[in-house]
Design an enzyme around this catalytic site. Structure first.
Site, PDB file in Angstrom:
ATOM      1  N   ASP A 102       0.823  -1.211   0.005  1.00 35.95           N
ATOM      2  CA  ASP A 102      -0.009   0.131   0.131  1.00 35.95           C
ATOM      3  C   ASP A 102       0.711   1.311  -0.013  1.00 35.95           C
ATOM      4  OD1 ASP A 102      -2.390   1.531   0.071  1.00 35.95           O
ATOM      5  OD2 ASP A 102      -2.496   1.590   2.060  1.00 35.95           O
ATOM      6  N   ASP A 105     -11.841   0.690   5.344  1.00 37.18           N
ATOM      7  CA  ASP A 105     -10.902   0.908   4.495  1.00 37.18           C
ATOM      8  C   ASP A 105      -9.791   1.760   5.003  1.00 37.18           C
ATOM      9  OD1 ASP A 105     -12.217  -0.390   2.216  1.00 37.18           O
ATOM     10  OD2 ASP A 105     -13.333   1.204   2.054  1.00 37.18           O
ATOM     11  N   ASP A 162      -2.920  -5.182  -4.823  1.00 41.65           N
ATOM     12  CA  ASP A 162      -2.477  -3.894  -4.855  1.00 41.65           C
ATOM     13  C   ASP A 162      -0.718  -4.046  -5.272  1.00 41.65           C
ATOM     14  OD1 ASP A 162      -4.586  -2.315  -4.634  1.00 41.65           O
ATOM     15  OD2 ASP A 162      -4.118  -1.266  -2.837  1.00 41.65           O
TER      16      ASP A 162
END
Length: 384
Positions: free
Chosen positions: A109, A341, A147
């Site tokens: 991330d 989130d 990701d």
């Protein structure tokens, strides 16, 4: 726990009456079934609170949500811990198929909301080895590193001029594909982000470099909100482009999700003739896409963060291994619905989420208000 036991029993009774049976159990349909892990303990506490407050339908909806198959996430455990926990899951799953979302890539991330991950490549390889030992020869699906390919170190300015960290990222992903996929019973799927992020032309080279040729396929929409239609079309275009590249074509020539569909289909008909059984398959995350993506108020935010706890979203299609699409292996609940989130500020100073008027829980923590939204706005509905 003793004081909570009567309420827990009441929740169980409510679930037995109002929560639909597992589709395979209800219809007698043969074939594998997806595994349902234990829920976040905060979900049970919320259900008990709703029951005590007389909000019976919301309580039943919450029980239905957490009783639905969804992914088991690993990312912050030591190798010894993750091996033990993965082994416990496959033992508990029995003949059902667990879905593992692995989230421990170094620099994950871009060190933002879900910062963390293994310290370096050797540490990551040791962690993947432990996961593989834990899963063993049990049937399993692995959603590998959300990701990891859509958000490379080079994408967030964390790499050097030589691309050292990005090269390491590809090394790590390839190692995981080979180590986890060494068991024929484990299907490994690679990251594509979602249809509103990278074009087909951009993501296919990353998949190729990441080892897609040796993986079962790829996944899209993890932790996002794009519609089933958008995800299915994106998946078809990616799979077709991978097949085209495999025969010597260039990904730059492939149609992407922004082409008119009729034009894209004409191109596919002319250039891709592979048997779908031999093409790369995909899975999609339908955990929170029942109402599709959120459209922020125009001009209101400098960074609307439409991916971050958007309001008014709903649970999507229930997980299934029977999609009716020869390229789509499954619809899955990858993101755990009800978990936050992160702290969404939308370009403001905060600390409150300006769209909600509250401080959002940290990434991965239970978000009671959002859990209720997902239940109430579910499409299809959670309860009859």
């Amino acid at each position: 726990m003793t004081r909570l036991r009567p309420a827990l029993l009441a929740c169980a009774a409510l679930a037995a009456v109002l929560v639909p049976a597992h589709p395979a159990a209800a219809t007698g349909t043969p074939g594998p079934r997806l595994y349902t892990p234990e829920a976040n303990p905060a979900a049970y506490r919320q259900a008990i609170g709703l029951l005590r407050a007389g909000q019976y339908r919301d309580a039943a909806g919450l029980v239905a949500m957490v009783s639905t198959p969804q992914a088991v996430w690993y990312g912050d455990q030591t190798p010894a811990e993750v091996e033990r926990q993965a082994r416990a899951v496959v033992r508990d799953a029995g003949r059902e198929v667990p879905v593992f979302a692995l989230y421990n890539i170094p620099g994950r991330d871009c060190s933002n909301y879900s910062a963390g991950g293994a310290a370096d490549t050797p540490a990551y390889k040791a962690w993947i080895d432990a996961v593989a030992r834990g899963i063993g020869r049990h049937d399993a699906m692995v959603v590998l590193e959300p990701d990891a390919l859509a958000l490379l170190p080079a994408d967030c300015g964390q790499d050097d001029a030589q691309g050292t960290k990005t090269a390491a990222r590809y090394t790590e992903v390839n190692y995981a594909v080979d180590r986890l996929g060494a068991s024929a019973a484990t299907k490994v799927y690679l990251d594509t982000g979602h249809p509103g992020w990278h074009s087909v032309n951009e993501i296919v080279p990353r998949l190729v470099t990441g080892g897609a040729a040796r993986a079962a396929g790829f996944y899209t929409n993890a932790s996002n909100y794009n519609t089933d239609d958008a995800n299915a079309w994106y998946g078809k275009l990616i799979s077709s482009c991978l097949a085209y590249v495999d025969t010597g074509g260039s990904s730059a020539d492939c149609p992407n999700q922004y082409w008119p569909r009729a034009d894209a289909q004409t191109w596919l008909d002319a250039h891709v003739h592979a048997d779908p059984a031999r093409m790369k398959h995909f899975v999609t995350d339908t955990s929170r896409n029942g109402q599709g993506p959120w459209t922020p108020p125009p001009g209101k935010y400098t960074d609307a963060q439409d991916w971050c706890n958007p309001p008014g979203r709903g649970l999507g299609a229930r997980p299934t291994l029977k999609t009716g699409d020869p390229l789509q292996d499954a619809k899955l609940w990858i993101k755990t619905p009800g978990e936050s989130d992160g702290l969404c500020l939308r370009g403001t100073q905060g600390p409150e989420d300006p769209e909600r008027g509250t401080v959002d829980p940290a990434a991965g923590d239970w978000f009671p208000a959002q859990a209720l939204e997902l239940i109430r706005e579910a499409n299809p509905p959670v309860l009859p």
